[in-house]
Design a protein around this motif. Structure first.
Motif, PDB file in Angstrom:
ATOM      1  N   ILE A   1       6.575  -1.301  -0.326  1.00 29.09           N
ATOM      2  CA  ILE A   1       6.497  -0.676  -1.645  1.00 29.09           C
ATOM      3  C   ILE A   1       6.899   0.790  -1.607  1.00 29.09           C
ATOM      4  O   ILE A   1       7.341   1.356  -2.612  1.00 29.09           O
ATOM      5  CB  ILE A   1       5.066  -0.813  -2.230  1.00 29.09           C
ATOM      6  CG1 ILE A   1       5.044  -0.366  -3.700  1.00 29.09           C
ATOM      7  CG2 ILE A   1       4.058  -0.046  -1.406  1.00 29.09           C
ATOM      8  CD1 ILE A   1       3.694  -0.514  -4.370  1.00 29.09           C
ATOM      9  N   ARG A   2       6.788   1.429  -0.437  1.00 27.18           N
ATOM     10  CA  ARG A   2       7.134   2.843  -0.340  1.00 27.18           C
ATOM     11  C   ARG A   2       8.617   3.081  -0.554  1.00 27.18           C
ATOM     12  O   ARG A   2       9.038   4.221  -0.785  1.00 27.18           O
ATOM     13  CB  ARG A   2       6.684   3.385   1.019  1.00 27.18           C
ATOM     14  CG  ARG A   2       5.150   3.378   1.175  1.00 27.18           C
ATOM     15  CD  ARG A   2       4.718   3.778   2.565  1.00 27.18           C
ATOM     16  NE  ARG A   2       5.218   2.838   3.572  1.00 27.18           N
ATOM     17  CZ  ARG A   2       4.961   2.934   4.874  1.00 27.18           C
ATOM     18  NH1 ARG A   2       4.207   3.925   5.328  1.00 27.18           N
ATOM     19  NH2 ARG A   2       5.445   2.043   5.719  1.00 27.18           N
ATOM     20  N   ASP A   3       9.424   2.007  -0.498  1.00 26.08           N
ATOM     21  CA  ASP A   3      10.842   2.141  -0.849  1.00 26.08           C
ATOM     22  C   ASP A   3      11.025   2.258  -2.358  1.00 26.08           C
ATOM     23  O   ASP A   3      12.077   2.708  -2.827  1.00 26.08           O
ATOM     24  CB  ASP A   3      11.627   0.926  -0.331  1.00 26.08           C
ATOM     25  CG  ASP A   3      11.649   0.858   1.191  1.00 26.08           C
ATOM     26  OD1 ASP A   3      11.524   1.913   1.834  1.00 26.08           O
ATOM     27  OD2 ASP A   3      11.783  -0.259   1.728  1.00 26.08           O
ATOM     28  N   LEU A   4      10.024   1.836  -3.108  1.00 25.58           N
ATOM     29  CA  LEU A   4      10.049   1.951  -4.567  1.00 25.58           C
ATOM     30  C   LEU A   4       9.269   3.171  -5.034  1.00 25.58           C
ATOM     31  O   LEU A   4       9.752   3.964  -5.844  1.00 25.58           O
ATOM     32  CB  LEU A   4       9.455   0.685  -5.202  1.00 25.58           C
ATOM     33  CG  LEU A   4       9.269   0.708  -6.721  1.00 25.58           C
ATOM     34  CD1 LEU A   4      10.633   0.654  -7.423  1.00 25.58           C
ATOM     35  CD2 LEU A   4       8.388  -0.459  -7.172  1.00 25.58           C
TER      36      LEU A   4
ATOM     37  N   ASP B   1       0.849  -1.190   0.000  1.00 26.43           N
ATOM     38  CA  ASP B   1       0.000   0.000   0.000  1.00 26.43           C
ATOM     39  C   ASP B   1       0.885   1.240   0.000  1.00 26.43           C
ATOM     40  O   ASP B   1       1.421   1.625   1.044  1.00 26.43           O
ATOM     41  CB  ASP B   1      -0.916   0.001   1.227  1.00 26.43           C
ATOM     42  CG  ASP B   1      -1.882   1.186   1.224  1.00 26.43           C
ATOM     43  OD1 ASP B   1      -1.811   2.000   0.284  1.00 26.43           O
ATOM     44  OD2 ASP B   1      -2.707   1.281   2.158  1.00 26.43           O
ATOM     45  N   PRO B   2       1.055   1.873  -1.159  1.00 24.74           N
ATOM     46  CA  PRO B   2       1.949   3.029  -1.246  1.00 24.74           C
ATOM     47  C   PRO B   2       1.385   4.282  -0.584  1.00 24.74           C
ATOM     48  O   PRO B   2       2.094   5.276  -0.442  1.00 24.74           O
ATOM     49  CB  PRO B   2       2.109   3.245  -2.755  1.00 24.74           C
ATOM     50  CG  PRO B   2       0.846   2.713  -3.330  1.00 24.74           C
ATOM     51  CD  PRO B   2       0.440   1.562  -2.463  1.00 24.74           C
ATOM     52  N   ALA B   3       0.107   4.223  -0.181  1.00 20.06           N
ATOM     53  CA  ALA B   3      -0.518   5.387   0.464  1.00 20.06           C
ATOM     54  C   ALA B   3      -0.615   5.215   1.977  1.00 20.06           C
ATOM     55  O   ALA B   3      -1.218   6.047   2.646  1.00 20.06           O
ATOM     56  CB  ALA B   3      -1.910   5.619  -0.115  1.00 20.06           C
ATOM     57  N   ASN B   4      -0.038   4.146   2.486  1.00 21.88           N
ATOM     58  CA  ASN B   4      -0.135   3.865   3.916  1.00 21.88           C
ATOM     59  C   ASN B   4       0.853   4.738   4.673  1.00 21.88           C
ATOM     60  O   ASN B   4       2.004   4.372   4.883  1.00 21.88           O
ATOM     61  CB  ASN B   4       0.149   2.383   4.188  1.00 21.88           C
ATOM     62  CG  ASN B   4      -0.530   1.900   5.450  1.00 21.88           C
ATOM     63  OD1 ASN B   4      -0.787   2.681   6.368  1.00 21.88           O
ATOM     64  ND2 ASN B   4      -0.805   0.614   5.501  1.00 21.88           N
TER      65      ASN B   4
ATOM     66  N   CYS C   1       2.789   7.323  -2.579  1.00 24.83           N
ATOM     67  CA  CYS C   1       1.768   8.195  -3.160  1.00 24.83           C
ATOM     68  C   CYS C   1       2.031   9.677  -2.919  1.00 24.83           C
ATOM     69  O   CYS C   1       1.663  10.514  -3.746  1.00 24.83           O
ATOM     70  CB  CYS C   1       0.394   7.810  -2.614  1.00 24.83           C
ATOM     71  SG  CYS C   1      -0.285   6.366  -3.459  1.00 24.83           S
ATOM     72  N   ALA C   2       2.657   9.999  -1.799  1.00 23.74           N
ATOM     73  CA  ALA C   2       2.924  11.412  -1.515  1.00 23.74           C
ATOM     74  C   ALA C   2       3.809  12.020  -2.601  1.00 23.74           C
ATOM     75  O   ALA C   2       3.539  13.116  -3.105  1.00 23.74           O
ATOM     76  CB  ALA C   2       3.562  11.559  -0.146  1.00 23.74           C
ATOM     77  N   HIS C   3       4.872  11.295  -2.980  1.00 18.28           N
ATOM     78  CA  HIS C   3       5.776  11.794  -4.016  1.00 18.28           C
ATOM     79  C   HIS C   3       5.099  11.785  -5.389  1.00 18.28           C
ATOM     80  O   HIS C   3       5.314  12.689  -6.202  1.00 18.28           O
ATOM     81  CB  HIS C   3       7.046  10.950  -4.057  1.00 18.28           C
ATOM     82  CG  HIS C   3       7.929  11.146  -2.857  1.00 18.28           C
ATOM     83  ND1 HIS C   3       8.725  10.148  -2.351  1.00 18.28           N
ATOM     84  CD2 HIS C   3       8.096  12.218  -2.046  1.00 18.28           C
ATOM     85  CE1 HIS C   3       9.375  10.608  -1.290  1.00 18.28           C
ATOM     86  NE2 HIS C   3       9.015  11.858  -1.097  1.00 18.28           N
ATOM     87  N   VAL C   4       4.285  10.753  -5.639  1.00 20.73           N
ATOM     88  CA  VAL C   4       3.583  10.684  -6.925  1.00 20.73           C
ATOM     89  C   VAL C   4       2.633  11.872  -7.073  1.00 20.73           C
ATOM     90  O   VAL C   4       2.571  12.509  -8.133  1.00 20.73           O
ATOM     91  CB  VAL C   4       2.811   9.357  -7.051  1.00 20.73           C
ATOM     92  CG1 VAL C   4       1.899   9.388  -8.281  1.00 20.73           C
ATOM     93  CG2 VAL C   4       3.783   8.183  -7.155  1.00 20.73           C
TER      94      VAL C   4
END
Length: 321
Positions: free
Chosen positions: A74-77, A59-62, A80-83
């Motif tokens: 996944i946030r290491d890849l 979950d990239p938005a977690n 959502c904040a950066h996207v």
């Protein structure tokens, strides 16, 4: 991000060599349904029964505290904040972009999972809560295909539905439809879970008896309750949806879950283990897992919401005595 958004070219995703069988579950459900809390509860239970496991946060938005330590995040890849900042997208668009980005760079995930699989680790995938990602979007399907065919992971999907939906017959019907759609879309062995049932007593009077929400055997009752509150021109559609759910039978049944209640957690784990084959394919089991099998055999999947309430009341009274 944009310049790196590309299809993978590594031979890892095309490997056809013999692999050790691995097992895992894909935890899906709408926002706030308790996915991360369930994953945290799984980690505690697996620690207790000595099942080697790893939780993978996809979950990239977690952006909250997960409550567990992810082996892969996944946030290491991509997060959502950066996207949102770089691509000027809203929250939903950023989630779709992030999952497509993971699909395009799936080797990043494959490479990190390989060592876990070699060490005979049970895998739990904590998924984002945007419903269309697991009920209709193609990226997750393609990622699941890689997990199964390239890495040999035998998966089951676990669909969490917040018990608060039980307060309204229409909302409950909507939750069932999403669950069925998810099962058909993902094409995996599927377990429906009614989460946070310990909160049901606090919500007020329910439209039906509490046991109905676990096994809604008479779908006409639900169709009538929903039709009473909508325009008559939608009654036929409601009846059709309920009939469809009834035709699928087991797909519209739910396992009740209160993460603090160990028995309900064991029941869900047992159902998932049967679905993904772990219960039958694991040759060597720890003493804790053998005990889990014994407890599950006694209950044989029969866990009622009333029993969960009673156990939690008893535990609460014991803490305050």
């Amino acid at each position: 991000l944009q310049k790196n958004f590309r299809r993978p070219t590594s031979s890892v995703t095309n490997s056809s060599t013999h692999r050790m069988r691995a097992y895992g579950q894909l935890v899906v459900g709408p926002p706030g349904s308790g996915k991360s809390t369930y994953c945290r509860g799984l980690a505690q239970l697996f620690d207790a029964i000595e099942r080697k496991h790893a939780i993978v946060n996809l979950d990239p938005a977690n952006d909250n505290e997960l409550g567990y330590d992810p082996a892969i995040d996944i946030r290491d890849l991509v997060d959502c904040a950066h996207v949102q900042e770089e691509m000027r997208l809203g929250p939903n668009g950023a989630l779709v972009y992030a999952l497509e980005y993971l699909e395009a760079n799936v080797d990043w995930l494959v490479e990190r999972l390989q060592d876990l699989i070699k060490s005979d680790t049970y895998l739990v995938f904590d998924m984002p809560g945007q419903v269309e990602l697991f009920s209709m979007h193609s990226s997750l399907l393609k990622i699941v295909e890689v997990l199964q065919k390239t890495l040999g992971i035998s998966l089951a999907s676990v669909m969490l539905v917040d018990s608060h939906l039980c307060m309204d017959a229409g909302n409950y019907l909507s939750g069932m439809v999403v669950s069925l759609n998810t099962m058909l879309h993902l094409g995996l062995p599927h377990v429906n879970v009614l989460s946070k049932v310990d909160m049901l007593e606090q919500y007020g009077e329910l439209p039906f008896h509490v046991g109905y929400y676990v096994q809604p055997n008479d779908m006409d009752v639900l169709a009538d309750a929903v039709s009473e509150r909508i325009h008559p021109k939608f009654s036929k559609a409601t009846e059709g949806l309920c009939a469809l759910l009834g035709d699928f039978g087991m797909a519209s049944q739910f396992a009740p879950l209160a993460v603090e209640d160990r028995t309900s957690m064991i029941n869900v784990v047992t159902l998932v283990d049967r679905g993904n084959g772990f219960a039958f394919g694991k040759a060597i089991k720890s003493q804790g897992e053998k005990l889990l099998d014994s407890v599950a055999a006694i209950g044989d999947g029969e866990v009622s919401i009333e029993d969960i309430w009673e156990r939690l009341r008893y535990a609460k009274e014991g803490r305050h005595s």
